[in-house]
Design an enzyme around this catalytic site. Structure first.
Site, mmCIF file in Angstrom:
data_model
loop_
_atom_site.group_PDB
_atom_site.id
_atom_site.type_symbol
_atom_site.label_atom_id
_atom_site.label_comp_id
_atom_site.label_asym_id
_atom_site.label_seq_id
_atom_site.Cartn_x
_atom_site.Cartn_y
_atom_site.Cartn_z
ATOM 1 N N HIS A 101 45.484 42.176 38.674
ATOM 2 C CA HIS A 101 46.168 41.570 37.530
ATOM 3 C C HIS A 101 45.251 41.626 36.314
ATOM 4 O O HIS A 101 44.027 41.666 36.440
ATOM 5 C CB HIS A 101 46.574 40.114 37.819
ATOM 6 C CG HIS A 101 45.442 39.259 38.280
ATOM 7 N ND1 HIS A 101 44.998 39.247 39.580
ATOM 8 C CD2 HIS A 101 44.638 38.403 37.605
ATOM 9 C CE1 HIS A 101 43.983 38.410 39.686
ATOM 10 N NE2 HIS A 101 43.735 37.895 38.500
ATOM 11 N N HIS A 103 44.547 39.680 32.693
ATOM 12 C CA HIS A 103 44.789 38.496 31.851
ATOM 13 C C HIS A 103 44.885 38.922 30.386
ATOM 14 O O HIS A 103 44.035 39.687 29.911
ATOM 15 C CB HIS A 103 43.610 37.518 31.921
ATOM 16 C CG HIS A 103 43.312 36.963 33.272
ATOM 17 N ND1 HIS A 103 43.666 35.684 33.636
ATOM 18 C CD2 HIS A 103 42.679 37.489 34.349
ATOM 19 C CE1 HIS A 103 43.241 35.444 34.875
ATOM 20 N NE2 HIS A 103 42.639 36.529 35.332
HETATM 21 P P1 AMP Z 1 41.501 35.682 38.714
HETATM 22 O O1 AMP Z 1 40.413 34.647 38.695
HETATM 23 O O2 AMP Z 1 41.275 36.810 37.754
HETATM 24 O O3 AMP Z 1 41.806 36.162 40.119
HETATM 25 O O4 AMP Z 1 42.783 34.946 38.137
HETATM 26 C C1 AMP Z 1 43.770 34.397 38.903
HETATM 27 C C2 AMP Z 1 44.655 33.663 37.948
HETATM 28 O O5 AMP Z 1 45.902 33.441 38.572
HETATM 29 C C3 AMP Z 1 44.126 32.288 37.533
HETATM 30 O O6 AMP Z 1 44.012 32.253 36.106
HETATM 31 C C4 AMP Z 1 45.173 31.311 38.056
HETATM 32 O O7 AMP Z 1 45.379 30.243 37.174
HETATM 33 C C5 AMP Z 1 46.398 32.194 38.173
HETATM 34 N N1 AMP Z 1 47.355 31.794 39.192
HETATM 35 C C6 AMP Z 1 47.104 31.482 40.489
HETATM 36 N N2 AMP Z 1 48.253 31.197 41.128
HETATM 37 C C7 AMP Z 1 49.259 31.361 40.224
HETATM 38 C C8 AMP Z 1 50.672 31.204 40.267
HETATM 39 N N3 AMP Z 1 51.292 30.817 41.374
HETATM 40 N N4 AMP Z 1 51.373 31.452 39.143
HETATM 41 C C9 AMP Z 1 50.752 31.833 38.005
HETATM 42 N N5 AMP Z 1 49.423 31.984 37.911
HETATM 43 C C10 AMP Z 1 48.681 31.749 38.986
#
Ligand code: AMP
Ligand code: ZN
Length: 138
Positions: A101, A103
């Site tokens: 993903h 951001h």
């Molecule tokens: P990363 O640290 O790059 O793996 O980012 C994961 C991101 O996913 C974090 O910013 C979380 O807040 C977000 N996240 C986790 N679960 C969900 C969810 N169910 N819906 C939307 N965002 C999520």
């Protein structure tokens, strides 16, 4: 391929409903559940790839243009002054959800420092040693 145990596979494919900013055959853009700032979104491929090293070129090549479009909308639509594009690979890099993903984080000029590292010094010798190791692995 989808992974039945992956929350982002479920969100990207509408198995779990979520507010969607944008969707096409390959990607869904959703809002981060714990936003760094107002409008923080995630670009998710609909197929499961754990991180950038697994991403096929045709999916990878669609991410930056989409990030640019979304960033532009953050500037004009949300009054952001800038935006960060952040993409973590591996736990050591802060990746917590192991479905690739990206951001997109709007910045309003009022936040404390984010996406921060401590600059170090490096010798020319060390740099060429590092470069050689990396080049061999490319
Ligand atoms: P990363 O640290 O790059 O793996 O980012 C994961 C991101 O996913 C974090 O910013 C979380 O807040 C977000 N996240 C986790 N679960 C969900 C969810 N169910 N819906 C939307 N965002 C999520
Ligand atoms: Zn997944």
């Amino acid at each position: 391929m989808k992974d039945d145990n992956c929350i982002f596979c479920k969100l990207a494919n509408g198995v779990i409903p979520t507010t969607t900013l944008y969707e096409d055959d390959s990607y869904r853009v959703i809002f981060d559940a714990n936003p760094a700032t107002e409008g923080h979104v995630l670009i998710l491929p609909k197929e499961h790839y754990a991180n950038l090293t697994e991403l096929p070129d045709e999916i990878a090549s669609g991410v930056m243009p989409l990030a640019g479009k979304i960033g532009k909308a953050m500037l004009s639509g949300l009054g952001a002054k800038g935006f960060n594009v952040v993409q973590n690979n591996g736990e050591a890099a802060g990746q917590t959800v192991h479905h690739f993903h990206t951001h997109i984080i709007p910045r309003y000029g009022t936040e404390k420092e984010m996406v921060l590292w401590k600059p170090n010094e490096v010798s020319a010798e060390k740099l060429s040693e590092t470069c050689e190791k990396l080049r061999k692995a490319l």
